[in-house]
Design a protein around this motif. Structure first.
Motif, PDB file in Angstrom:
ATOM      1  N   LYS A 125      -1.614  -2.640  -9.753  1.00 11.71           N
ATOM      2  CA  LYS A 125      -1.842  -3.275  -8.342  1.00 11.71           C
ATOM      3  C   LYS A 125      -2.107  -4.438  -8.191  1.00 11.71           C
TER       4      LYS A 125
ATOM      5  N   GLU B  25       0.878  -1.324   0.005  1.00  9.67           N
ATOM      6  CA  GLU B  25      -0.009  -0.097   0.013  1.00  9.67           C
ATOM      7  C   GLU B  25       0.916   1.324  -0.071  1.00  9.67           C
ATOM      8  N   ARG B  26       2.030   1.283   0.461  1.00 12.44           N
ATOM      9  CA  ARG B  26       3.154   2.289   0.334  1.00 12.44           C
ATOM     10  C   ARG B  26       3.732   2.645  -1.038  1.00 12.44           C
ATOM     11  N   ARG B  27       3.413   1.554  -1.997  1.00 14.75           N
ATOM     12  CA  ARG B  27       4.025   2.111  -3.159  1.00 14.75           C
ATOM     13  C   ARG B  27       2.848   2.374  -4.087  1.00 14.75           C
ATOM     14  N   SER B  28       3.581   3.025  -4.976  1.00 12.94           N
ATOM     15  CA  SER B  28       2.449   3.763  -6.187  1.00 12.94           C
ATOM     16  C   SER B  28       2.646   2.783  -7.633  1.00 12.94           C
ATOM     17  N   PHE B  29       1.452   2.791  -8.301  1.00 10.22           N
ATOM     18  CA  PHE B  29       1.549   1.689  -9.466  1.00 10.22           C
ATOM     19  C   PHE B  29       1.127   2.489 -10.312  1.00 10.22           C
ATOM     20  N   SER B  30       1.654   2.393 -11.726  1.00  6.11           N
ATOM     21  CA  SER B  30       1.231   2.757 -12.785  1.00  6.11           C
ATOM     22  C   SER B  30       0.608   2.199 -13.913  1.00  6.11           C
TER      23      SER B  30
ATOM     24  N   THR C 238       0.588   5.461   6.706  1.00  8.24           N
ATOM     25  CA  THR C 238      -0.149   4.767   5.584  1.00  8.24           C
ATOM     26  C   THR C 238      -1.633   4.345   6.356  1.00  8.24           C
TER      27      THR C 238
ATOM     28  N   ARG D 151      -3.801   7.299   6.341  1.00  3.08           N
ATOM     29  CA  ARG D 151      -3.959   7.887   4.842  1.00  3.08           C
ATOM     30  C   ARG D 151      -4.974   6.887   4.252  1.00  3.08           C
TER      31      ARG D 151
END
Length: 87
Positions: free
Chosen positions: A37, A27-32, A72, A75
């Motif tokens: 995800k 969940e801390r990562r960003s996905f493009s 996290t 948020r």
């Protein structure tokens, strides 16, 4: 219990298990891109996306998760509350 399953953090109380820590890390990562995800959930955690989101939702109510990663968890709680309010 094995070290990967729980971390007592010196408090004597069990901490988060490895799967729970891995969920918060994801969940801390960003996905493009669309589906990135969900693909990571399947490949890295071996979970169906529906099950992942069930576990994540329960984790947001777990005080151990808040202690482990307050930024996290807070948020994600705000996002969840905003979505509930929009319904």
């Amino acid at each position: 219990m094995d070290e990967d399953d729980a971390d007592t953090g010196g408090s004597g109380e069990p901490g988060l298990g490895r799967r729970e820590r891995d969920i918060l890390a994801l969940e801390r990562r960003s996905f493009s891109g669309p589906g990135a995800k969900e693909r990571a959930v399947r490949e890295e955690l071996g979970l169906a996306p529906v099950r992942y989101f069930q576990l994540l939702n329960a984790l947001l109510d777990d005080p151990r998760a808040l202690a482990h990663d307050p930024v996290t968890v807070n948020r994600l709680r705000r996002i969840r509350e905003r979505r509930r309010a929009e319904r």
